[in-house]
Design a protein around this motif. Sequence first.
Motif, short mmCIF file in Angstrom:
data_model
loop_
_atom_site.label_atom_id
_atom_site.label_comp_id
_atom_site.label_asym_id
_atom_site.label_seq_id
_atom_site.Cartn_x
_atom_site.Cartn_y
_atom_site.Cartn_z
N SER A 1 6.21 -6.78 1.09
CA SER A 1 5.53 -8.00 0.66
C SER A 1 4.64 -8.53 1.78
O SER A 1 4.84 -8.22 2.96
CB SER A 1 6.57 -9.05 0.27
OG SER A 1 7.39 -9.37 1.39
N PHE A 2 3.64 -9.31 1.39
CA PHE A 2 2.72 -9.93 2.34
C PHE A 2 2.58 -11.40 1.96
O PHE A 2 2.71 -11.76 0.78
CB PHE A 2 1.35 -9.26 2.32
CG PHE A 2 1.36 -7.82 2.72
CD1 PHE A 2 1.25 -7.45 4.04
CD2 PHE A 2 1.49 -6.82 1.75
CE1 PHE A 2 1.26 -6.11 4.41
CE2 PHE A 2 1.50 -5.48 2.11
CZ PHE A 2 1.39 -5.12 3.44
N ASP A 3 2.27 -12.23 2.94
CA ASP A 3 2.04 -13.64 2.62
C ASP A 3 0.69 -13.82 1.93
O ASP A 3 0.57 -14.64 1.02
CB ASP A 3 2.08 -14.46 3.91
CG ASP A 3 3.46 -14.45 4.54
OD1 ASP A 3 4.40 -14.96 3.89
OD2 ASP A 3 3.60 -13.92 5.65
N ILE A 4 -0.31 -13.07 2.39
CA ILE A 4 -1.66 -13.17 1.83
C ILE A 4 -2.21 -11.77 1.62
O ILE A 4 -2.11 -10.91 2.52
CB ILE A 4 -2.61 -13.94 2.79
CG1 ILE A 4 -2.09 -15.35 3.06
CG2 ILE A 4 -4.03 -13.99 2.22
CD1 ILE A 4 -2.83 -16.06 4.19
N VAL A 5 -2.77 -11.52 0.45
CA VAL A 5 -3.46 -10.25 0.19
C VAL A 5 -4.85 -10.57 -0.37
O VAL A 5 -4.97 -11.34 -1.33
CB VAL A 5 -2.70 -9.36 -0.82
CG1 VAL A 5 -3.49 -8.08 -1.07
CG2 VAL A 5 -1.31 -9.03 -0.29
N LEU A 6 -5.88 -9.99 0.25
CA LEU A 6 -7.26 -10.22 -0.19
C LEU A 6 -7.92 -8.88 -0.49
O LEU A 6 -7.71 -7.90 0.24
CB LEU A 6 -8.05 -10.95 0.90
CG LEU A 6 -7.52 -12.33 1.32
CD1 LEU A 6 -8.30 -12.85 2.51
CD2 LEU A 6 -7.59 -13.30 0.15
N VAL A 7 -8.73 -8.85 -1.52
CA VAL A 7 -9.50 -7.66 -1.88
C VAL A 7 -10.94 -7.90 -1.44
O VAL A 7 -11.63 -8.79 -1.95
CB VAL A 7 -9.45 -7.39 -3.39
CG1 VAL A 7 -10.26 -6.13 -3.73
CG2 VAL A 7 -8.01 -7.25 -3.87
N ALA A 8 -11.40 -7.12 -0.46
CA ALA A 8 -12.78 -7.24 0.01
C ALA A 8 -13.72 -6.57 -0.98
O ALA A 8 -13.36 -5.59 -1.64
CB ALA A 8 -12.91 -6.60 1.39
N GLY A 9 -14.94 -7.08 -1.08
CA GLY A 9 -15.90 -6.57 -2.05
C GLY A 9 -16.88 -5.58 -1.46
O GLY A 9 -16.85 -5.25 -0.28
#
Length: 324
Positions: A71-79
Amino acid sequence: MPKQTVAILVCEGVQALDLAGPMDVFSEANTFVSSADRYETVLVAAHRNPLRASNGTRLLADLTFEEATGSFDIVLVAGTPTPAEAVPEPRLLKWVQELPWRSGVYGSICTGAFVLGHAGLLDDRRVTTHWQDAQALADMFPKAKVEPDLIYVRDGPLITAAGVTAGIDLGLALVGQRHGPETALKVAKRLVVVAQRQGGQSQFSPFLTAPADPASPIARIQDHVMTNIADRHTLETLADVVCMSPRNLARLFVQATGTTPHEFIERARVDAARAMLEASNRPLKVVAFECGFGSADRMRIVFGARLGVTPLQYRATFRRAELE
């Protein structure tokens, strides 16, 4: 507070600033928080082979999808500069679909929102993306509530940002929510950016688009308005230009452009004023008169409603360097 683990999903052709913006925010934030409260950022990709970013930078992922099982606290998908038209590969799609269960906050920068859309994570959520791709996102994922003018928007655990440098705004928002506005302001100063931008994406996007048929009566109306932007235009005077009834013109105009003649006129005046504010030091009352607003007060009201900033704020942000 415990450490914050951040994962950023990257792929071939990723927009470098989509990745570097939030990473630099989290890195700079570490200088203002305790060692126990640091941000730890990793890159996740389909493989560990070198990836080439849109600007030519070579990247190496820290973890593959198979390795990033925790698990992660924050997950972002870059464009990427252009959103992918095809559905993402199954391994990527499956990993993204699991984000609501593997992360406290998940989201995207720029066209990374399309990946979230394919994963079904945008349904009934308020989201944003780069202004140039906002309509395509809304068309492709009609259940999403696309907010084309916002720099970033948070809806529950989902946070999405507009294009490119908006990833910095997203990162600052997350830092501010966790550590307070003073820490976010310190990070912004280190990065030489504002902690919170004035206005939205409308400042950067053109309001006007060319009609599908340049020879159509609608195109003639648009040309007439833009050529005579300072004049007073009514539905009746515009109808006379193309020898149509006002009712028929109104109907055809909406069909061809998706907006009313009145809406088009106001957008045309805003674009004309923006160009004049960028290219000259003319007084606001002169700009307002020459662009058909009638008064500087009226232009200020329209700018506030359309762009979220005043004409003076717009000029201060976008005035061409040679005028300084």
